[in-house]
Design an enzyme around this catalytic site. Structure first.
Site, PDB file in Angstrom:
ATOM      1  N   ILE A 110       1.015  -0.867  -0.210  1.00  0.00           N
ATOM      2  CA  ILE A 110       0.332   0.154   0.101  1.00  0.00           C
ATOM      3  C   ILE A 110       1.007   1.300  -0.219  1.00  0.00           C
ATOM      4  O   ILE A 110       0.530   2.440  -1.107  1.00  0.00           O
ATOM      5  CB  ILE A 110      -1.135   0.013   0.923  1.00  0.00           C
ATOM      6  CG1 ILE A 110      -2.263   0.724   0.463  1.00  0.00           C
ATOM      7  CG2 ILE A 110      -0.543   0.418   2.602  1.00  0.00           C
ATOM      8  CD1 ILE A 110      -2.943   0.545  -0.349  1.00  0.00           C
ATOM      9  N   ASP A 157      -9.602  -7.792   7.140  1.00  0.00           N
ATOM     10  CA  ASP A 157      -8.724  -6.401   6.032  1.00  0.00           C
ATOM     11  C   ASP A 157      -9.383  -6.047   5.320  1.00  0.00           C
ATOM     12  O   ASP A 157      -9.714  -4.581   5.492  1.00  0.00           O
ATOM     13  CB  ASP A 157      -8.326  -6.969   6.384  1.00  0.00           C
ATOM     14  CG  ASP A 157      -6.592  -6.396   5.259  1.00  0.00           C
ATOM     15  OD1 ASP A 157      -5.804  -5.624   6.425  1.00  0.00           O
ATOM     16  OD2 ASP A 157      -6.231  -6.185   4.764  1.00  0.00           O
ATOM     17  N   SER A 201      11.377   1.105   6.869  1.00  0.00           N
ATOM     18  CA  SER A 201      10.837  -0.299   6.629  1.00  0.00           C
ATOM     19  C   SER A 201      12.224  -1.071   7.354  1.00  0.00           C
ATOM     20  O   SER A 201      13.714  -1.008   6.344  1.00  0.00           O
ATOM     21  CB  SER A 201      10.967  -0.685   5.028  1.00  0.00           C
ATOM     22  OG  SER A 201       9.669  -0.984   5.470  1.00  0.00           O
ATOM     23  N   ARG A 202      12.051  -2.603   7.790  1.00  0.00           N
ATOM     24  CA  ARG A 202      12.901  -3.392   7.973  1.00  0.00           C
ATOM     25  C   ARG A 202      13.897  -4.169   6.967  1.00  0.00           C
ATOM     26  O   ARG A 202      15.278  -4.075   7.030  1.00  0.00           O
ATOM     27  CB  ARG A 202      13.018  -4.653   8.985  1.00  0.00           C
ATOM     28  CG  ARG A 202      12.176  -4.241   9.678  1.00  0.00           C
ATOM     29  CD  ARG A 202      10.997  -5.325  10.679  1.00  0.00           C
ATOM     30  NE  ARG A 202      10.180  -5.676   9.369  1.00  0.00           N
ATOM     31  CZ  ARG A 202       8.823  -7.385   9.551  1.00  0.00           C
ATOM     32  NH1 ARG A 202       9.089  -7.054  10.478  1.00  0.00           N
ATOM     33  NH2 ARG A 202       8.758  -6.981   8.148  1.00  0.00           N
ATOM     34  N   LYS A 248      -6.231   1.742   7.895  1.00  0.00           N
ATOM     35  CA  LYS A 248      -6.546   0.972   8.714  1.00  0.00           C
ATOM     36  C   LYS A 248      -6.400  -0.442   8.495  1.00  0.00           C
ATOM     37  O   LYS A 248      -5.209  -1.547   7.296  1.00  0.00           O
ATOM     38  CB  LYS A 248      -7.909   1.093   7.693  1.00  0.00           C
ATOM     39  CG  LYS A 248      -7.686   1.229   5.949  1.00  0.00           C
ATOM     40  CD  LYS A 248      -7.835  -0.350   5.452  1.00  0.00           C
ATOM     41  CE  LYS A 248      -8.469  -1.283   5.628  1.00  0.00           C
ATOM     42  NZ  LYS A 248      -7.931  -2.763   4.859  1.00  0.00           N
TER      43      LYS A 248
END
Ligand code: NAP
Length: 307
Positions: free
Chosen positions: A13, A167, A35-36, A89
Protein backbone atom coordinates in the site's frame (compact mmCIF):
# COMPACT_ATOMS: atom_id res chain seq x y z
CA UNK A 1 6.25 25.06 3.60
CA UNK A 2 5.62 21.37 2.94
CA UNK A 3 5.25 19.03 5.91
CA UNK A 4 8.33 16.83 6.13
CA UNK A 5 6.85 13.36 6.00
CA UNK A 6 8.18 9.91 6.90
CA UNK A 7 6.62 6.72 5.62
CA UNK A 8 6.86 3.54 7.70
CA UNK A 9 6.36 -0.01 6.33
CA UNK A 10 7.30 0.05 2.66
CA UNK A 11 5.04 -2.67 1.28
CA UNK A 12 2.15 -2.89 -1.16
CA UNK A 13 0.00 0.00 0.00
CA UNK A 14 2.93 2.34 0.62
CA UNK A 15 4.14 1.83 -2.96
CA UNK A 16 0.76 1.59 -4.71
CA UNK A 17 -0.92 4.53 -3.00
CA UNK A 18 0.92 6.52 -0.32
CA UNK A 19 4.00 7.46 -2.32
CA UNK A 20 2.03 8.68 -5.39
CA UNK A 21 -0.44 10.55 -3.15
CA UNK A 22 2.36 12.28 -1.21
CA UNK A 23 4.18 13.16 -4.44
CA UNK A 24 0.98 14.69 -5.85
CA UNK A 25 0.33 16.89 -2.81
CA UNK A 26 2.45 20.03 -2.39
CA UNK A 27 1.61 20.14 1.34
CA UNK A 28 3.77 17.03 1.93
CA UNK A 29 7.36 16.13 1.17
CA UNK A 30 8.60 12.56 1.61
CA UNK A 31 11.89 12.98 3.49
CA UNK A 32 12.60 9.50 4.89
CA UNK A 33 11.34 5.94 5.14
CA UNK A 34 11.56 3.25 7.81
CA UNK A 35 11.23 -0.37 6.79
CA UNK A 36 13.12 -3.48 7.88
CA UNK A 37 13.73 -4.77 4.35
CA UNK A 38 12.68 -2.15 1.82
CA UNK A 39 13.69 1.29 0.56
CA UNK A 40 12.36 3.90 -1.83
CA UNK A 41 14.90 5.05 -4.40
CA UNK A 42 16.51 8.40 -3.61
CA UNK A 43 14.90 8.76 -0.16
CA UNK A 44 16.95 8.34 3.05
CA UNK A 45 16.07 4.92 4.43
CA UNK A 46 16.19 3.58 7.99
CA UNK A 47 15.50 0.11 9.38
CA UNK A 48 13.11 1.40 12.07
CA UNK A 49 11.29 4.54 13.11
CA UNK A 50 13.43 5.16 16.19
CA UNK A 51 16.60 5.54 14.13
CA UNK A 52 14.73 7.59 11.52
CA UNK A 53 13.55 10.08 14.17
CA UNK A 54 17.01 10.22 15.69
CA UNK A 55 18.65 10.98 12.34
CA UNK A 56 15.93 13.13 10.79
CA UNK A 57 14.53 15.05 13.78
CA UNK A 58 12.91 17.68 11.54
CA UNK A 59 10.14 15.23 10.49
CA UNK A 60 6.69 16.81 11.01
CA UNK A 61 4.48 13.94 10.04
CA UNK A 62 4.66 10.12 10.12
CA UNK A 63 2.42 7.92 8.01
CA UNK A 64 2.23 4.30 9.16
CA UNK A 65 1.67 1.66 6.46
CA UNK A 66 2.72 -1.36 8.51
CA UNK A 67 0.24 -4.13 9.41
CA UNK A 68 -2.05 -3.14 12.32
CA UNK A 69 -0.16 -5.07 15.01
CA UNK A 70 3.05 -3.17 14.31
CA UNK A 71 1.43 0.23 14.51
CA UNK A 72 0.86 1.13 18.15
CA UNK A 73 4.49 1.31 19.26
CA UNK A 74 5.51 3.36 16.21
CA UNK A 75 2.53 5.69 16.55
CA UNK A 76 3.37 6.30 20.22
CA UNK A 77 7.00 6.97 19.35
CA UNK A 78 6.03 9.44 16.64
CA UNK A 79 3.53 11.27 18.84
CA UNK A 80 6.07 11.50 21.66
CA UNK A 81 8.52 13.00 19.15
CA UNK A 82 5.92 15.72 18.40
CA UNK A 83 4.90 14.39 14.98
CA UNK A 84 1.45 14.27 13.41
CA UNK A 85 0.49 10.67 12.66
CA UNK A 86 -1.60 9.01 9.99
CA UNK A 87 -2.65 5.40 10.57
CA UNK A 88 -3.54 2.95 7.80
CA UNK A 89 -6.71 0.97 8.36
CA UNK A 90 -7.53 -0.84 10.60
CA UNK A 91 -5.92 1.71 12.95
CA UNK A 92 -4.68 -0.89 15.45
CA UNK A 93 -5.30 -4.32 16.89
CA UNK A 94 -7.46 -3.36 19.86
CA UNK A 95 -9.85 -0.48 20.43
CA UNK A 96 -8.18 0.69 23.62
CA UNK A 97 -4.74 1.02 22.07
CA UNK A 98 -6.14 3.40 19.45
CA UNK A 99 -8.08 5.35 22.08
CA UNK A 100 -4.85 5.61 24.01
CA UNK A 101 -3.07 7.01 20.93
CA UNK A 102 -5.87 9.56 20.51
CA UNK A 103 -5.42 10.78 24.04
CA UNK A 104 -1.61 10.88 23.70
CA UNK A 105 -1.98 12.93 20.49
CA UNK A 106 -4.41 15.25 22.20
CA UNK A 107 -2.02 15.86 25.11
CA UNK A 108 0.92 16.35 22.73
CA UNK A 109 -1.06 18.82 20.58
CA UNK A 110 -0.51 16.83 17.38
CA UNK A 111 -2.94 15.41 14.83
CA UNK A 112 -3.87 11.73 14.81
CA UNK A 113 -5.69 10.59 11.67
CA UNK A 114 -7.11 7.07 11.68
CA UNK A 115 -7.72 6.85 7.96
CA UNK A 116 -10.45 4.82 6.25
CA UNK A 117 -9.60 4.98 2.56
CA UNK A 118 -12.86 3.44 1.33
CA UNK A 119 -14.80 6.35 2.81
CA UNK A 120 -13.09 8.50 0.15
CA UNK A 121 -14.34 6.36 -2.74
CA UNK A 122 -16.07 8.46 -5.40
CA UNK A 123 -19.73 7.68 -4.62
CA UNK A 124 -19.74 7.33 -0.82
CA UNK A 125 -20.71 10.93 -0.03
CA UNK A 126 -23.43 10.89 -2.70
CA UNK A 127 -24.85 7.73 -1.11
CA UNK A 128 -24.86 9.32 2.33
CA UNK A 129 -26.62 12.38 0.92
CA UNK A 130 -29.20 10.22 -0.89
CA UNK A 131 -29.94 8.42 2.36
CA UNK A 132 -30.60 11.61 4.36
CA UNK A 133 -34.19 11.60 5.60
CA UNK A 134 -34.90 8.09 4.29
CA UNK A 135 -35.73 5.07 6.39
CA UNK A 136 -33.28 2.25 5.68
CA UNK A 137 -35.02 -1.11 5.95
CA UNK A 138 -32.30 -3.48 4.85
CA UNK A 139 -28.64 -3.41 3.84
CA UNK A 140 -26.79 -6.29 2.22
CA UNK A 141 -23.01 -6.24 1.94
CA UNK A 142 -21.08 -8.63 -0.30
CA UNK A 143 -17.32 -8.14 -0.02
CA UNK A 144 -15.65 -10.97 -1.87
CA UNK A 145 -12.18 -11.09 -3.37
CA UNK A 146 -9.28 -13.40 -4.05
CA UNK A 147 -6.79 -13.19 -1.17
CA UNK A 148 -4.07 -14.73 -3.35
CA UNK A 149 -4.40 -11.86 -5.82
CA UNK A 150 -4.95 -8.95 -3.42
CA UNK A 151 -2.66 -9.96 -0.54
CA UNK A 152 -0.01 -12.16 -2.12
CA UNK A 153 2.22 -13.83 0.45
CA UNK A 154 1.10 -11.56 3.32
CA UNK A 155 1.34 -14.07 6.14
CA UNK A 156 0.73 -11.43 8.84
CA UNK A 157 -2.88 -11.25 7.67
CA UNK A 158 -3.46 -14.83 8.88
CA UNK A 159 -2.01 -14.22 12.33
CA UNK A 160 -4.34 -13.64 15.29
CA UNK A 161 -3.84 -9.86 15.15
CA UNK A 162 -4.00 -9.70 11.32
CA UNK A 163 -7.82 -9.50 10.93
CA UNK A 164 -8.06 -12.15 8.16
CA UNK A 165 -10.99 -11.50 5.83
CA UNK A 166 -11.94 -8.53 8.03
CA UNK A 167 -8.87 -6.73 6.65
CA UNK A 168 -10.78 -5.99 3.41
CA UNK A 169 -14.17 -6.46 5.09
CA UNK A 170 -13.55 -3.52 7.42
CA UNK A 171 -13.50 -1.30 4.32
CA UNK A 172 -17.17 -2.16 3.74
CA UNK A 173 -17.89 -1.49 7.41
CA UNK A 174 -16.10 1.86 7.18
CA UNK A 175 -18.46 2.86 4.38
CA UNK A 176 -21.50 1.49 6.18
CA UNK A 177 -20.72 3.41 9.37
CA UNK A 178 -20.11 6.59 7.34
CA UNK A 179 -23.44 6.49 5.49
CA UNK A 180 -25.69 5.01 8.18
CA UNK A 181 -26.43 7.39 11.03
CA UNK A 182 -27.28 4.82 13.75
CA UNK A 183 -25.06 2.58 15.83
CA UNK A 184 -25.17 -1.01 14.61
CA UNK A 185 -25.33 -4.01 16.93
CA UNK A 186 -23.87 -7.35 15.86
CA UNK A 187 -26.60 -9.95 16.43
CA UNK A 188 -24.81 -12.93 14.95
CA UNK A 189 -21.50 -13.82 13.32
CA UNK A 190 -20.20 -17.03 11.79
CA UNK A 191 -16.50 -17.27 11.02
CA UNK A 192 -14.78 -19.88 8.84
CA UNK A 193 -11.18 -20.27 9.94
CA UNK A 194 -8.76 -22.46 7.98
CA UNK A 195 -7.46 -25.23 10.23
CA UNK A 196 -3.85 -24.05 9.74
CA UNK A 197 -4.53 -20.31 10.30
CA UNK A 198 -5.71 -18.03 13.11
CA UNK A 199 -8.02 -15.66 11.26
CA UNK A 200 -11.16 -16.13 9.13
CA UNK A 201 -11.15 -16.73 5.40
CA UNK A 202 -14.89 -16.05 5.32
CA UNK A 203 -17.42 -14.43 7.62
CA UNK A 204 -21.15 -13.89 7.79
CA UNK A 205 -22.73 -11.35 10.08
CA UNK A 206 -26.15 -10.01 10.93
CA UNK A 207 -26.46 -6.56 12.43
CA UNK A 208 -29.37 -4.35 13.41
CA UNK A 209 -30.02 -0.91 14.78
CA UNK A 210 -32.65 0.55 17.10
CA UNK A 211 -34.63 1.95 14.13
CA UNK A 212 -35.22 -1.56 12.77
CA UNK A 213 -32.58 -1.61 10.00
CA UNK A 214 -31.31 -5.13 9.31
CA UNK A 215 -27.84 -5.55 7.83
CA UNK A 216 -26.40 -8.78 6.46
CA UNK A 217 -22.73 -9.05 5.61
CA UNK A 218 -20.93 -11.74 3.63
CA UNK A 219 -17.16 -11.63 3.41
CA UNK A 220 -15.26 -14.17 1.36
CA UNK A 221 -11.59 -14.36 0.50
CA UNK A 222 -11.76 -17.26 -1.94
CA UNK A 223 -13.73 -15.48 -4.67
CA UNK A 224 -11.82 -15.94 -7.90
CA UNK A 225 -11.99 -13.52 -10.83
CA UNK A 226 -13.36 -10.00 -10.44
CA UNK A 227 -13.90 -8.90 -6.86
CA UNK A 228 -17.38 -8.14 -5.63
CA UNK A 229 -17.42 -5.11 -3.36
CA UNK A 230 -21.12 -4.24 -3.18
CA UNK A 231 -23.43 -2.57 -0.68
CA UNK A 232 -27.18 -2.80 -1.48
CA UNK A 233 -29.47 -0.51 0.44
CA UNK A 234 -33.21 -1.00 0.50
CA UNK A 235 -34.78 2.23 1.77
CA UNK A 236 -38.42 3.29 2.08
CA UNK A 237 -38.01 5.44 -1.04
CA UNK A 238 -35.91 3.41 -3.44
CA UNK A 239 -32.92 1.15 -3.69
CA UNK A 240 -29.27 2.05 -3.91
CA UNK A 241 -26.41 -0.13 -5.05
CA UNK A 242 -22.97 1.15 -4.08
CA UNK A 243 -20.57 -1.01 -6.07
CA UNK A 244 -16.87 -1.22 -6.99
CA UNK A 245 -15.85 -0.60 -3.38
CA UNK A 246 -17.81 2.65 -3.21
CA UNK A 247 -16.78 4.08 -6.58
CA UNK A 248 -20.17 3.70 -8.30
CA UNK A 249 -23.72 4.41 -7.18
CA UNK A 250 -26.88 3.17 -8.86
CA UNK A 251 -30.26 4.39 -7.67
CA UNK A 252 -33.15 2.15 -8.69
CA UNK A 253 -30.90 0.63 -11.35
CA UNK A 254 -29.84 3.97 -12.90
CA UNK A 255 -26.25 5.20 -12.58
CA UNK A 256 -26.28 8.20 -10.25
CA UNK A 257 -22.58 8.74 -9.59
CA UNK A 258 -19.20 7.27 -10.40
CA UNK A 259 -15.66 8.57 -10.45
CA UNK A 260 -11.99 7.74 -10.65
CA UNK A 261 -10.02 6.29 -7.75
CA UNK A 262 -8.49 9.16 -5.78
CA UNK A 263 -9.02 7.73 -2.31
CA UNK A 264 -5.45 8.27 -1.10
CA UNK A 265 -5.17 11.72 -2.68
CA UNK A 266 -8.28 12.61 -0.68
CA UNK A 267 -6.83 11.08 2.51
CA UNK A 268 -3.72 13.26 2.32
CA UNK A 269 -5.85 16.34 1.59
CA UNK A 270 -7.86 15.45 4.66
CA UNK A 271 -4.68 14.99 6.73
CA UNK A 272 -3.42 18.41 5.63
CA UNK A 273 -6.76 19.95 6.66
CA UNK A 274 -6.70 18.26 10.07
CA UNK A 275 -3.14 19.45 10.73
CA UNK A 276 -3.98 23.00 9.62
CA UNK A 277 -6.99 23.11 11.94
CA UNK A 278 -5.17 21.45 14.84
CA UNK A 279 -7.62 18.57 15.04
CA UNK A 280 -7.68 14.77 14.91
CA UNK A 281 -10.01 12.24 13.32
CA UNK A 282 -10.22 8.89 15.09
CA UNK A 283 -13.45 7.05 14.36
CA UNK A 284 -13.45 3.51 15.73
CA UNK A 285 -16.97 2.51 14.59
CA UNK A 286 -15.81 0.04 11.88
CA UNK A 287 -13.32 -1.59 14.24
CA UNK A 288 -15.94 -1.87 16.99
CA UNK A 289 -18.13 -3.98 14.70
CA UNK A 290 -15.25 -6.35 13.94
CA UNK A 291 -14.39 -6.58 17.62
CA UNK A 292 -18.03 -7.34 18.53
CA UNK A 293 -18.27 -9.93 15.73
CA UNK A 294 -15.18 -11.68 17.09
CA UNK A 295 -16.75 -11.64 20.57
CA UNK A 296 -20.05 -13.30 19.59
CA UNK A 297 -18.93 -15.48 16.67
CA UNK A 298 -19.54 -19.14 16.07
CA UNK A 299 -16.29 -20.47 14.69
CA UNK A 300 -16.15 -23.19 12.06
CA UNK A 301 -13.06 -25.01 10.87
CA UNK A 302 -12.39 -24.54 7.15
CA UNK A 303 -9.96 -26.48 4.93
CA UNK A 304 -6.31 -25.43 5.31
CA UNK A 305 -5.20 -22.38 3.39
CA UNK A 306 -1.96 -22.39 1.39
CA UNK A 307 -0.77 -19.67 -0.95
P1 NAP B 1 2.49 -5.40 3.11
O1 NAP B 1 2.60 -5.42 1.63
O2 NAP B 1 2.77 -6.64 3.88
O3 NAP B 1 3.39 -4.19 3.62
C1 NAP B 1 3.53 -3.86 4.96
C2 NAP B 1 5.01 -3.66 5.26
O4 NAP B 1 5.15 -3.36 6.64
C3 NAP B 1 5.83 -4.91 5.02
O5 NAP B 1 6.28 -5.00 3.70
C4 NAP B 1 6.95 -4.80 6.03
O6 NAP B 1 8.06 -4.16 5.41
C5 NAP B 1 6.42 -3.85 7.10
N1 NAP B 1 6.22 -4.49 8.39
C6 NAP B 1 6.56 -3.96 9.58
N2 NAP B 1 6.24 -4.77 10.58
C7 NAP B 1 5.70 -5.85 10.03
C8 NAP B 1 5.18 -7.04 10.57
N3 NAP B 1 5.16 -7.27 11.89
N4 NAP B 1 4.69 -7.96 9.71
C9 NAP B 1 4.71 -7.74 8.38
N5 NAP B 1 5.18 -6.60 7.83
C10 NAP B 1 5.68 -5.67 8.64
O7 NAP B 1 1.01 -4.97 3.55
P2 NAP B 1 0.08 -3.88 2.83
O8 NAP B 1 -0.81 -4.57 1.88
O9 NAP B 1 0.87 -2.74 2.37
O10 NAP B 1 -0.85 -3.50 4.06
C11 NAP B 1 -0.39 -2.68 5.12
C12 NAP B 1 -1.60 -2.01 5.74
O11 NAP B 1 -2.26 -1.27 4.71
C13 NAP B 1 -2.64 -3.00 6.29
O12 NAP B 1 -3.18 -2.52 7.48
C14 NAP B 1 -3.71 -3.04 5.20
O13 NAP B 1 -5.00 -3.29 5.72
C15 NAP B 1 -3.63 -1.62 4.64
N6 NAP B 1 -4.12 -1.55 3.26
C16 NAP B 1 -3.70 -2.44 2.31
C17 NAP B 1 -4.24 -2.37 1.02
C18 NAP B 1 -3.83 -3.33 -0.06
O14 NAP B 1 -4.42 -3.30 -1.15
N7 NAP B 1 -2.83 -4.17 0.09
C19 NAP B 1 -5.20 -1.40 0.73
C20 NAP B 1 -5.53 -0.48 1.70
C21 NAP B 1 -5.01 -0.56 2.97
P3 NAP B 1 9.52 -4.49 5.99
O15 NAP B 1 9.67 -5.99 6.00
O16 NAP B 1 10.43 -3.82 5.02
O17 NAP B 1 9.57 -3.91 7.37
Amino acid sequence: MALKTALVGIGKIARDQHIPAIEANAEFELVATASRNAEVGGIPAFRNLASLLENVPEVDCVSLCTPPAARYSDAKLAIEAGCHVMLEKPPGTTLVEVQNLASLADKAGVTLFASWHSREAAAVRATRDWLKGKLVREVRIDWKEDVRFWHPGQDWIWEADGFGVFDPGINALSILTAIHPHTLVVSEAILSIPENRDTPVAARMSLHDPEGTEVSVELDWLEEGSPKWDIRIHADEGEALLSDGGARLLIDGEEAMSGPDREYHALYECLAGLIASGSSDVDLAPMRIVSDAMAVADRHVAPPFEW
